[in-house]
Scaffold this motif. Structure first.
Motif, PDB file in Angstrom:
ATOM      1  N   THR A  50       6.992  15.753  -9.584  1.00 35.68           N
ATOM      2  CA  THR A  50       6.048  15.676  -8.477  1.00 35.68           C
ATOM      3  C   THR A  50       6.272  16.861  -7.546  1.00 35.68           C
ATOM      4  OG1 THR A  50       5.906  13.262  -8.527  1.00 35.68           O
ATOM      5  CG2 THR A  50       5.292  14.345  -6.474  1.00 35.68           C
ATOM      6  N   LEU A  51       5.204  17.579  -7.257  1.00 31.42           N
ATOM      7  CA  LEU A  51       5.222  18.673  -6.289  1.00 31.42           C
ATOM      8  C   LEU A  51       4.396  18.250  -5.086  1.00 31.42           C
ATOM      9  CD1 LEU A  51       4.558  21.705  -8.680  1.00 31.42           C
ATOM     10  CD2 LEU A  51       6.768  20.819  -7.888  1.00 31.42           C
ATOM     11  N   ASP A  52       4.984  18.313  -3.905  1.00 28.99           N
ATOM     12  CA  ASP A  52       4.332  17.894  -2.664  1.00 28.99           C
ATOM     13  C   ASP A  52       4.403  19.069  -1.694  1.00 28.99           C
ATOM     14  OD1 ASP A  52       3.344  16.633  -0.418  1.00 28.99           O
ATOM     15  OD2 ASP A  52       4.765  14.979  -0.459  1.00 28.99           O
ATOM     16  N   LEU A  53       3.239  19.557  -1.282  1.00 26.43           N
ATOM     17  CA  LEU A  53       3.176  20.782  -0.487  1.00 26.43           C
ATOM     18  C   LEU A  53       2.316  20.589   0.755  1.00 26.43           C
ATOM     19  CD1 LEU A  53       3.754  23.867  -0.253  1.00 26.43           C
ATOM     20  CD2 LEU A  53       1.633  24.234  -1.524  1.00 26.43           C
ATOM     21  N   ALA A  54       2.862  20.956   1.897  1.00 28.85           N
ATOM     22  CA  ALA A  54       2.106  20.957   3.153  1.00 28.85           C
ATOM     23  C   ALA A  54       2.244  22.331   3.789  1.00 28.85           C
ATOM     24  CB  ALA A  54       2.611  19.874   4.098  1.00 28.85           C
ATOM     25  N   VAL A  55       1.116  22.917   4.165  1.00 34.56           N
ATOM     26  CA  VAL A  55       1.075  24.282   4.676  1.00 34.56           C
ATOM     27  C   VAL A  55       0.234  24.312   5.951  1.00 34.56           C
ATOM     28  CG1 VAL A  55       0.055  26.558   4.213  1.00 34.56           C
ATOM     29  CG2 VAL A  55       1.495  25.469   2.497  1.00 34.56           C
ATOM     30  N   SER A  56       0.613  25.178   6.871  1.00 36.47           N
ATOM     31  CA  SER A  56      -0.179  25.411   8.082  1.00 36.47           C
ATOM     32  C   SER A  56      -0.662  26.859   8.084  1.00 36.47           C
ATOM     33  CB  SER A  56       0.661  25.140   9.334  1.00 36.47           C
ATOM     34  OG  SER A  56      -0.093  25.384  10.506  1.00 36.47           O
ATOM     35  N   LEU A  57      -1.952  27.047   8.340  1.00 30.79           N
ATOM     36  CA  LEU A  57      -2.562  28.371   8.386  1.00 30.79           C
ATOM     37  C   LEU A  57      -3.553  28.402   9.537  1.00 30.79           C
ATOM     38  CD1 LEU A  57      -3.038  31.178   7.065  1.00 30.79           C
ATOM     39  CD2 LEU A  57      -4.787  30.093   5.637  1.00 30.79           C
ATOM     40  N   ASP A  58      -3.427  29.377  10.410  1.00 32.38           N
ATOM     41  CA  ASP A  58      -4.326  29.504  11.567  1.00 32.38           C
ATOM     42  C   ASP A  58      -4.383  28.217  12.383  1.00 32.38           C
ATOM     43  OD1 ASP A  58      -4.937  32.137  10.954  1.00 32.38           O
ATOM     44  OD2 ASP A  58      -6.661  31.593   9.727  1.00 32.38           O
ATOM     45  N   GLY A  59      -3.235  27.554  12.504  1.00 32.75           N
ATOM     46  CA  GLY A  59      -3.148  26.400  13.381  1.00 32.75           C
ATOM     47  C   GLY A  59      -3.632  25.088  12.805  1.00 32.75           C
ATOM     48  N   VAL A  60      -3.917  25.059  11.490  1.00 33.27           N
ATOM     49  CA  VAL A  60      -4.381  23.821  10.863  1.00 33.27           C
ATOM     50  C   VAL A  60      -3.572  23.568   9.589  1.00 33.27           C
ATOM     51  CG1 VAL A  60      -6.349  22.545   9.951  1.00 33.27           C
ATOM     52  CG2 VAL A  60      -6.699  24.229  11.758  1.00 33.27           C
ATOM     53  N   ALA A  61      -3.141  22.325   9.394  1.00 30.11           N
ATOM     54  CA  ALA A  61      -2.316  21.965   8.245  1.00 30.11           C
ATOM     55  C   ALA A  61      -3.126  21.244   7.180  1.00 30.11           C
ATOM     56  CB  ALA A  61      -1.154  21.083   8.693  1.00 30.11           C
ATOM     57  N   ALA A  62      -2.646  21.313   5.943  1.00 33.64           N
ATOM     58  CA  ALA A  62      -3.189  20.541   4.822  1.00 33.64           C
ATOM     59  C   ALA A  62      -2.026  20.144   3.938  1.00 33.64           C
ATOM     60  CB  ALA A  62      -4.221  21.339   4.038  1.00 33.64           C
ATOM     61  N   ASP A  63      -2.178  19.028   3.227  1.00 33.26           N
ATOM     62  CA  ASP A  63      -1.070  18.402   2.507  1.00 33.26           C
ATOM     63  C   ASP A  63      -1.600  17.818   1.194  1.00 33.26           C
ATOM     64  OD1 ASP A  63       1.331  17.125   1.903  1.00 33.26           O
ATOM     65  OD2 ASP A  63       1.263  15.740   3.600  1.00 33.26           O
ATOM     66  N   ALA A  64      -0.908  18.072   0.096  1.00 39.21           N
ATOM     67  CA  ALA A  64      -1.322  17.514  -1.191  1.00 39.21           C
ATOM     68  C   ALA A  64      -0.119  17.377  -2.104  1.00 39.21           C
ATOM     69  CB  ALA A  64      -2.392  18.389  -1.852  1.00 39.21           C
ATOM     70  N   ALA A  65      -0.249  16.524  -3.101  1.00 34.28           N
ATOM     71  CA  ALA A  65       0.819  16.330  -4.079  1.00 34.28           C
ATOM     72  C   ALA A  65       0.218  16.069  -5.444  1.00 34.28           C
ATOM     73  CB  ALA A  65       1.721  15.164  -3.669  1.00 34.28           C
ATOM     74  N   VAL A  66       0.969  16.446  -6.467  1.00 32.66           N
ATOM     75  CA  VAL A  66       0.534  16.221  -7.839  1.00 32.66           C
ATOM     76  C   VAL A  66       1.748  15.838  -8.675  1.00 32.66           C
ATOM     77  CG1 VAL A  66       0.767  18.679  -8.417  1.00 32.66           C
ATOM     78  CG2 VAL A  66      -0.698  17.215  -9.813  1.00 32.66           C
ATOM     79  N   SER A  67       1.580  14.870  -9.569  1.00 32.13           N
ATOM     80  CA  SER A  67       2.618  14.476 -10.521  1.00 32.13           C
ATOM     81  C   SER A  67       2.139  14.795 -11.932  1.00 32.13           C
ATOM     82  CB  SER A  67       2.916  12.975 -10.410  1.00 32.13           C
ATOM     83  OG  SER A  67       3.569  12.663  -9.197  1.00 32.13           O
ATOM     84  N   PHE A  68       3.044  15.297 -12.756  1.00 33.57           N
ATOM     85  CA  PHE A  68       2.668  15.653 -14.127  1.00 33.57           C
ATOM     86  C   PHE A  68       3.913  15.696 -15.003  1.00 33.57           C
ATOM     87  CE2 PHE A  68       3.433  19.462 -11.672  1.00 33.57           C
ATOM     88  CZ  PHE A  68       4.184  20.283 -12.499  1.00 33.57           C
TER      89      PHE A  68
END
Length: 266
Positions: free
Chosen positions: A98-116
């Motif tokens: 499982t890879l779980d990634l949260a990133v912030s760019l220009d003051g806004v964050a997004a978060d997602a994960a995938v299992s494989f």
């Protein structure tokens, strides 16, 4: 705090979400038998920095962790499911990653994960588990939209997981996201329909069904971060960041390939 994004901020959220989706897609392709978890973390760092963004995890230090996290992505293998701290471990054929990634760019964050599954082995139990979390995520997205309630999303997730025979843990779930990674409202992975906060256009949520084969209890590794199934059974986790619109919901963390195919739009 429940944050409602302005149209301008929502436009920036789309860019951040696309970045998260594309990084995860690239890392999924690169994660093969023999890949070290620390390599994955290094690749994530490079792609995040090249985009002029920041990982939400490096300085992440909530009350439940032994912070700061100090890495750029969560990497969880087999019986690990949440907050997997990257360490010196090479992936083997049939590992469930499982890879779980949260990133912030220009003051806004997004978060997602995938299992494989890594390599060629396809254990049936693992395939079914991953499929259940993906179907639960799709079910939540399908009922999200203006005037839906948080309980509707929780009920949709829980119904899929429970029908597949998996116990549901309510300690960790989805959440609001925007200027910061974790915000209200909390989105539990089971609940009663018609209850809770009413969704509004501009609300952005990270929806994240996760499940363990035969337990709802977690244990924490000595690293103070990695959460594993108490029985050692396998786990899976699927997550997207979505934005509520005037007439439905938009998935922000699709990869470029998925966006071109029009996947998961409601």
């Amino acid at each position: 705090m429940i944050e409602i994004l302005s149209p301008a901020k929502l436009a920036r959220a789309r860019v951040t979400g696309a970045l998260v989706g594309d990084i995860l897609a690239t890392l999924r392709e690169r994660a093969v038998v023999g890949t070290n978890l620390l390599e994955i973390d290094a690749w994530a760092r490079t792609m995040i920095e090249e985009a002029g963004a920041d990982s939400c995890y490096v300085d992440y230090a909530p009350s439940f962790g032994r912070g700061p996290f100090g890495h750029h992505i969560c990497t969880a293998v087999n019986d690990a499911v949440l907050h997997g701290l990257p360490h010196d471990r090479a992936l083997a054929d049939g590992d469930l990653l499982t890879l779980d990634l949260a990133v912030s760019l220009d003051g806004v964050a997004a978060d997602a994960a995938v299992s494989f599954l890594v390599g060629e082995a396809r254990p049936a139990e693992s395939v079914a588990l991953i499929d259940a979390t993906e179907r639960a995520l799709a079910a939540a997205i399908a009922v999200a939209g203006p005037d839906a309630r948080i309980g509707d999303l929780s009920h949709a997730i829980g119904s899929v997981l429970e029908a597949a025979g998996y116990p549901v843990n309510l300690e960790f779930g989805g959440h609001g996201i925007g200027s910061t990674m974790h915000q209200d409202p909390h989105v539990a992975n089971a609940g009663r329909p018609g209850r809770g906060y009413r969704l509004r256009p501009g609300l952005v949520l990270a929806l994240e069904p996760w499940a363990m084969v035969d337990t709802d209890r977690l244990v924490t590794d000595p690293d103070g971060w990695t959460l594993r199934s108490a029985t050692g059974c396998r786990t899976a986790h699927s997550e997207h960041t979505v934005a509520v619109t005037e007439d439905g919901v938009e998935v922000l963390t699709l990869s470029s390939a998925a966006r071109d195919g029009g996947a998961l739009r409601s």
